[in-house]
Motif scaffolding. Sequence first.
Motif, PDB file in Angstrom:
ATOM      1  N   THR A   1       0.293  16.402   6.931  1.00  0.00           N
ATOM      2  CA  THR A   1       0.786  15.188   6.261  1.00  0.00           C
ATOM      3  C   THR A   1       0.150  13.952   6.894  1.00  0.00           C
ATOM      4  O   THR A   1      -0.093  13.920   8.098  1.00  0.00           O
ATOM      5  N   HIS A   2      -0.105  12.944   6.087  1.00  0.00           N
ATOM      6  CA  HIS A   2      -0.732  11.713   6.587  1.00  0.00           C
ATOM      7  C   HIS A   2       0.169  11.014   7.612  1.00  0.00           C
ATOM      8  O   HIS A   2       1.396  10.980   7.449  1.00  0.00           O
ATOM      9  N   GLY A   3      -0.458  10.440   8.629  1.00  0.00           N
ATOM     10  CA  GLY A   3       0.289   9.812   9.725  1.00  0.00           C
ATOM     11  C   GLY A   3       1.227   8.699   9.282  1.00  0.00           C
ATOM     12  O   GLY A   3       2.260   8.446   9.931  1.00  0.00           O
ATOM     13  N   THR A   4       0.914   8.037   8.184  1.00  0.00           N
ATOM     14  CA  THR A   4       1.778   6.944   7.726  1.00  0.00           C
ATOM     15  C   THR A   4       3.157   7.475   7.300  1.00  0.00           C
ATOM     16  O   THR A   4       4.152   6.763   7.388  1.00  0.00           O
ATOM     17  N   VAL A   5       3.190   8.729   6.865  1.00  0.00           N
ATOM     18  CA  VAL A   5       4.476   9.305   6.431  1.00  0.00           C
ATOM     19  C   VAL A   5       5.381   9.481   7.650  1.00  0.00           C
ATOM     20  O   VAL A   5       6.564   9.118   7.629  1.00  0.00           O
TER      21      VAL A   5
ATOM     22  N   VAL B   1       1.377   5.835  -4.461  1.00  0.00           N
ATOM     23  CA  VAL B   1      -0.053   5.849  -4.809  1.00  0.00           C
ATOM     24  C   VAL B   1      -0.608   4.447  -4.634  1.00  0.00           C
ATOM     25  O   VAL B   1       0.135   3.468  -4.750  1.00  0.00           O
ATOM     26  N   ASP B   2      -1.906   4.377  -4.352  1.00  0.00           N
ATOM     27  CA  ASP B   2      -2.543   3.068  -4.208  1.00  0.00           C
ATOM     28  C   ASP B   2      -3.333   2.687  -5.444  1.00  0.00           C
ATOM     29  O   ASP B   2      -3.960   3.552  -6.080  1.00  0.00           O
ATOM     30  N   GLY B   3      -3.340   1.396  -5.741  1.00  0.00           N
ATOM     31  CA  GLY B   3      -4.331   0.873  -6.679  1.00  0.00           C
ATOM     32  C   GLY B   3      -5.654   0.680  -5.956  1.00  0.00           C
ATOM     33  O   GLY B   3      -6.722   0.942  -6.494  1.00  0.00           O
ATOM     34  N   HIS B   4      -5.571   0.256  -4.679  1.00  0.00           N
ATOM     35  CA  HIS B   4      -6.798  -0.166  -3.982  1.00  0.00           C
ATOM     36  C   HIS B   4      -7.662   0.988  -3.474  1.00  0.00           C
ATOM     37  O   HIS B   4      -8.700   0.747  -2.879  1.00  0.00           O
ATOM     38  N   LYS B   5      -7.263   2.216  -3.722  1.00  0.00           N
ATOM     39  CA  LYS B   5      -8.148   3.339  -3.355  1.00  0.00           C
ATOM     40  C   LYS B   5      -8.904   3.776  -4.616  1.00  0.00           C
ATOM     41  O   LYS B   5      -9.773   3.063  -5.075  1.00  0.00           O
ATOM     42  N   THR B   6      -8.530   4.927  -5.184  1.00  0.00           N
ATOM     43  CA  THR B   6      -9.296   5.485  -6.308  1.00  0.00           C
ATOM     44  C   THR B   6      -9.433   4.519  -7.485  1.00  0.00           C
ATOM     45  O   THR B   6     -10.467   4.476  -8.145  1.00  0.00           O
TER      46      THR B   6
ATOM     47  N   ILE C   1       6.175  12.669  -3.271  1.00  0.00           N
ATOM     48  CA  ILE C   1       4.754  13.033  -3.196  1.00  0.00           C
ATOM     49  C   ILE C   1       3.933  11.838  -2.735  1.00  0.00           C
ATOM     50  O   ILE C   1       3.961  10.766  -3.356  1.00  0.00           O
ATOM     51  N   ASP C   2       3.218  12.023  -1.624  1.00  0.00           N
ATOM     52  CA  ASP C   2       2.267  11.018  -1.160  1.00  0.00           C
ATOM     53  C   ASP C   2       0.942  11.297  -1.865  1.00  0.00           C
ATOM     54  O   ASP C   2       0.240  12.256  -1.540  1.00  0.00           O
ATOM     55  N   GLY C   3       0.629  10.443  -2.826  1.00  0.00           N
ATOM     56  CA  GLY C   3      -0.609  10.640  -3.589  1.00  0.00           C
ATOM     57  C   GLY C   3      -1.499   9.427  -3.486  1.00  0.00           C
ATOM     58  O   GLY C   3      -2.039   8.961  -4.490  1.00  0.00           O
ATOM     59  N   ALA C   4      -1.661   8.933  -2.281  1.00  0.00           N
ATOM     60  CA  ALA C   4      -2.345   7.655  -2.041  1.00  0.00           C
ATOM     61  C   ALA C   4      -3.596   7.479  -2.900  1.00  0.00           C
ATOM     62  O   ALA C   4      -3.770   6.475  -3.567  1.00  0.00           O
ATOM     63  N   PHE C   5      -4.464   8.488  -2.870  1.00  0.00           N
ATOM     64  CA  PHE C   5      -5.667   8.379  -3.711  1.00  0.00           C
ATOM     65  C   PHE C   5      -5.700   9.471  -4.779  1.00  0.00           C
ATOM     66  O   PHE C   5      -6.314   9.324  -5.821  1.00  0.00           O
TER      67      PHE C   5
ATOM     68  N   GLY D   1       0.841  -1.200   0.000  1.00  0.00           N
ATOM     69  CA  GLY D   1       0.000   0.000   0.000  1.00  0.00           C
ATOM     70  C   GLY D   1       0.872   1.245   0.000  1.00  0.00           C
ATOM     71  O   GLY D   1       2.111   1.163  -0.058  1.00  0.00           O
ATOM     72  N   THR D   2       0.221   2.388   0.111  1.00  0.00           N
ATOM     73  CA  THR D   2       0.968   3.647   0.052  1.00  0.00           C
ATOM     74  C   THR D   2       1.937   3.796   1.215  1.00  0.00           C
ATOM     75  O   THR D   2       3.008   4.387   1.065  1.00  0.00           O
ATOM     76  N   SER D   3       1.588   3.251   2.393  1.00  0.00           N
ATOM     77  CA  SER D   3       2.506   3.371   3.535  1.00  0.00           C
ATOM     78  C   SER D   3       3.880   2.823   3.149  1.00  0.00           C
ATOM     79  O   SER D   3       4.905   3.498   3.321  1.00  0.00           O
ATOM     80  N   VAL D   4       3.888   1.603   2.630  1.00  0.00           N
ATOM     81  CA  VAL D   4       5.171   0.966   2.290  1.00  0.00           C
ATOM     82  C   VAL D   4       5.778   1.618   1.046  1.00  0.00           C
ATOM     83  O   VAL D   4       7.004   1.752   0.938  1.00  0.00           O
TER      84      VAL D   4
HETATM   85  C1  PLP Z   1      -2.903  10.604   1.912  1.00  0.00           C
HETATM   86  C2  PLP Z   1      -2.683   9.187   2.383  1.00  0.00           C
HETATM   87  N1  PLP Z   1      -1.443   8.707   2.501  1.00  0.00           N
HETATM   88  C3  PLP Z   1      -1.192   7.443   2.892  1.00  0.00           C
HETATM   89  C4  PLP Z   1      -2.221   6.580   3.204  1.00  0.00           C
HETATM   90  C5  PLP Z   1      -1.914   5.176   3.615  1.00  0.00           C
HETATM   91  O1  PLP Z   1      -2.220   4.296   2.560  1.00  0.00           O
HETATM   92  P1  PLP Z   1      -2.275   2.709   2.767  1.00  0.00           P
HETATM   93  O2  PLP Z   1      -3.373   2.487   3.752  1.00  0.00           O
HETATM   94  O3  PLP Z   1      -2.585   2.138   1.437  1.00  0.00           O
HETATM   95  O4  PLP Z   1      -0.963   2.279   3.278  1.00  0.00           O
HETATM   96  C6  PLP Z   1      -3.543   7.034   3.119  1.00  0.00           C
HETATM   97  C7  PLP Z   1      -4.657   6.171   3.491  1.00  0.00           C
HETATM   98  O5  PLP Z   1      -5.804   6.564   3.503  1.00  0.00           O
HETATM   99  C8  PLP Z   1      -3.790   8.367   2.666  1.00  0.00           C
HETATM  100  O6  PLP Z   1      -5.022   8.843   2.525  1.00  0.00           O
END
Ligand code: PLP
Length: 454
Positions: free
Chosen positions: A182-186, A285-290, A256-260, A139-142
């Motif tokens: 910024t998203h917490g995963t970053v 970016v994720d496939g499994h979102k948008t 750039i974190d562009g998850a969706f 996913g985008t986190s990794v």
């Molecule tokens: C902007 C953003 N970055 C990162 C993530 C994390 O993505 P993932 O859950 O696929 O690891 C999300 C999840 O919603 C997100 O919205």
Amino acid sequence: MPHNNQLILLNLAKDFAFEYLNHLDTANVIPDTNALESLNVFDEALPIQGNQATDTITKLASIGNKTTVNYNTGRYFGFVNGGVYPVGIAARWLADTWDQNAALNIMSPIGAKLEEVCENWVTELLGLPKQSKMGLVTGTSVATLCGLAAARYRLYQRLQWDVQVNGLIGAPRLRIIMGKQTHGTVTKMVSLLGFGSAAIEWVECDAQGRMLVDKIPPLDKQCIVILQAGNVCTGAFDDFKTICNTANAVGAWVHIDGAFGLWAAASQQFRALTHGMELADSWSVDGHKTLNTPYDCGLILCQDSEALVHAMQQTGSYIDLAQDSQRDGMLYTPDMSRRARGIDLWAVLHHLGQKGVANLVETLHQHAVYLAGELKDSPITVLNEVVFNQVMLQCDSPELTQTLLAKIQASGVIWCGGAQWQGQPVIRISICSWKTTQADMDITLKTILNCLKS
Ligand SMILES: Cc1ncc(COP(=O)(O)O)c(C=O)c1O
């Protein structure tokens, strides 16, 4: 197991899957209390003797079919979960049946080929530099972890510090520049990479969560700048062109974190939101979102392939990496054995084509705009500029917002989550599923207004 028994088992699973799908359109989005209680059936000791495979699948499906959270009703708006295209499920069924390991070309030529095709397609679709390489992760986190690891490799290499050999102790300090929204995963990945939270220089954001460009500290060649294509609450995009130009002038790395939100670049209508993003060094970016592929499908894209490969390097006497003409997926990922997620990513892209992806993005946006527009004359405030697929709502007081959210969640008809925005509770509606129709949006509107009145 004899061949015939395998077929019986797969047919059984297929029948249960069909039964699930047949009820989906009228199903609640979340399981009810009775259904959840049935999960206790799984609280048993590991059987000493095994069970018949058909009994195992029957047990799983009879409980599982009624205890899922149903993203594919078209009325689930939680997190940014998205739905899944049937073509993705079908391709994944096949890929799982083939039992492919996508680590090396020699382990799965079809997995490797389709990853390569997807790399070219996605790079072109999103307008990224041609030389960009893609790794497929969970996913985008990794994916962000991979982008930041490539940044760490490259910036240290320019500082003549071999981080792969020497590690971080005694290394010059890198600076991490990122917005307060910024998203917490970053933040998690920054910490996993050993930069330390003290290395983060937090930049003030505007009311939509965009970094305020004039609040960005002076950059230098020891900076990793992390930008966002799509804030998780508002959907807002950073000013990529201005920030990338400043960063590039001093040799900083931009991720750039562009998850969706990165998929906005696939639509003529929304390309302006991502203007200048091709000037960055890496993107997640994720496939499994948008895009609505099956889980788990995260893409790391990096225009500095050497940095990515070095950061992900692994050797072993029994690992024979493919020669130039072939592609080994594990060159671009932290893990070795992986499911061949390029197969279902390929299937969704092949099925949609460029126009289909653009149409998907535009439809999600239309639904968001419709909902926000219809709520304008209600006591609910739409807090965000609906630039993409997120709608952020608030009532007159924090208590009312929380009560409304609780009622919506209990309704079972639709589901969305909450968050804090500038210290106040908000309701997040994330329209992310290909299944969502205008009728779903009307039901959604009615449900929200009914919950408000009740
Ligand atoms: C902007 C953003 N970055 C990162 C993530 C994390 O993505 P993932 O859950 O696929 O690891 C999300 C999840 O919603 C997100 O919205």
